[in-house]
Motif scaffolding. Structure first.
Motif, PDB file in Angstrom:
ATOM      1  N   GLU A 165     -49.283  50.257 -39.651  1.00  0.00           N
ATOM      2  CA  GLU A 165     -49.320  49.384 -38.489  1.00  0.00           C
ATOM      3  C   GLU A 165     -50.736  48.893 -38.198  1.00  0.00           C
ATOM      4  O   GLU A 165     -50.961  47.734 -37.845  1.00  0.00           O
ATOM      5  N   THR A 166     -51.725  49.782 -38.364  1.00  0.00           N
ATOM      6  CA  THR A 166     -53.117  49.404 -38.139  1.00  0.00           C
ATOM      7  C   THR A 166     -53.566  48.352 -39.151  1.00  0.00           C
ATOM      8  O   THR A 166     -54.234  47.373 -38.796  1.00  0.00           O
ATOM      9  N   CYS A 207     -51.651  46.231 -40.836  1.00  0.00           N
ATOM     10  CA  CYS A 207     -50.963  44.968 -40.561  1.00  0.00           C
ATOM     11  C   CYS A 207     -51.581  44.255 -39.360  1.00  0.00           C
ATOM     12  O   CYS A 207     -51.732  43.025 -39.369  1.00  0.00           O
ATOM     13  N   SER A 208     -51.963  45.001 -38.347  1.00  0.00           N
ATOM     14  CA  SER A 208     -52.600  44.392 -37.177  1.00  0.00           C
ATOM     15  C   SER A 208     -53.948  43.788 -37.554  1.00  0.00           C
ATOM     16  O   SER A 208     -54.287  42.677 -37.108  1.00  0.00           O
ATOM     17  N   SER A 250     -53.432  40.553 -39.437  1.00  0.00           N
ATOM     18  CA  SER A 250     -53.028  39.474 -38.538  1.00  0.00           C
ATOM     19  C   SER A 250     -54.210  38.940 -37.747  1.00  0.00           C
ATOM     20  O   SER A 250     -54.373  37.720 -37.591  1.00  0.00           O
ATOM     21  N   VAL A 251     -55.057  39.827 -37.230  1.00  0.00           N
ATOM     22  CA  VAL A 251     -56.224  39.388 -36.463  1.00  0.00           C
ATOM     23  C   VAL A 251     -57.183  38.593 -37.352  1.00  0.00           C
ATOM     24  O   VAL A 251     -57.712  37.550 -36.949  1.00  0.00           O
ATOM     25  N   ILE A 255     -47.786  41.304 -38.222  1.00  0.00           N
ATOM     26  CA  ILE A 255     -47.631  41.918 -36.900  1.00  0.00           C
ATOM     27  C   ILE A 255     -46.181  41.816 -36.430  1.00  0.00           C
ATOM     28  O   ILE A 255     -45.663  42.707 -35.753  1.00  0.00           O
ATOM     29  N   VAL A 263     -44.327  44.633 -38.038  1.00  0.00           N
ATOM     30  CA  VAL A 263     -44.626  45.904 -37.357  1.00  0.00           C
ATOM     31  C   VAL A 263     -43.808  46.009 -36.083  1.00  0.00           C
ATOM     32  O   VAL A 263     -43.223  47.055 -35.781  1.00  0.00           O
TER      33      VAL A 263
END
Length: 143
Positions: A4-5, A7-8, A11-12, A41, A44
């Motif tokens: 999840e981290t 993927c975030s 995305s950012v 994101i 996720v």
């Protein structure tokens, strides 16, 4: 948690690249980059990443994939055996085509065999020889 981290962060970073692209007045490209960067994101948030992580490390899931592969191989093998049987047994239409092809006479070319060498007149000049080739071509085409 690690997936999840990651993927975030992806995305950012994608949204940052999209902002820089939009600043350069390439709005269509910026919108496309933003769309691609929102996918991780979104995955996720829907739980697809957690499901994939659970599936990747689950022996039960891998056994299920193995059974699906075995079923696919069985379908493939039965189809191959069926095709081989049909080819070996032959169908009435295929037998009729083979009989017709065997009974048909073979065609042979009619007329003299084409000459491989080029003849030159014994006492003529090279210009006449060139014109005779052109005349032959014109006669061949009916001109």
């Amino acid at each position: 948690m690690l997936a999840e981290t990651i993927c975030s962060a992806v995305s950012v970073a994608g949204l940052g690249i999209a902002a820089v692209t939009a600043f350069r007045r390439r709005f269509l490209t910026a919108a496309r980059i933003a769309a691609y960067s929102l996918i991780p994101i979104g995955l996720v948030m829907t739980g697809a990443v957690a499901w994939a992580a659970e599936t990747a490390f689950s022996p039960r899931a891998w056994a299920g994939f193995g059974l699906l592969g075995a079923a696919w191989l069985l379908f493939l093998l039965t189809r191959l055996v069926e095709r081989r049987r049909l080819r070996r047994a032959g169908t009435p239409a295929a037998d009729a085509r083979q009989a017709a092809a065997a009974a048909a006479p073979r065609r042979r070319p009619v007329g003299p065999a084409p000459e491989t060498g080029r003849r030159t007149p014994a006492g003529g000049s090279g210009d006449q020889d060139d014109f005779s080739d052109i005349e032959a071509i014109l006669k061949k085409h009916g001109i």
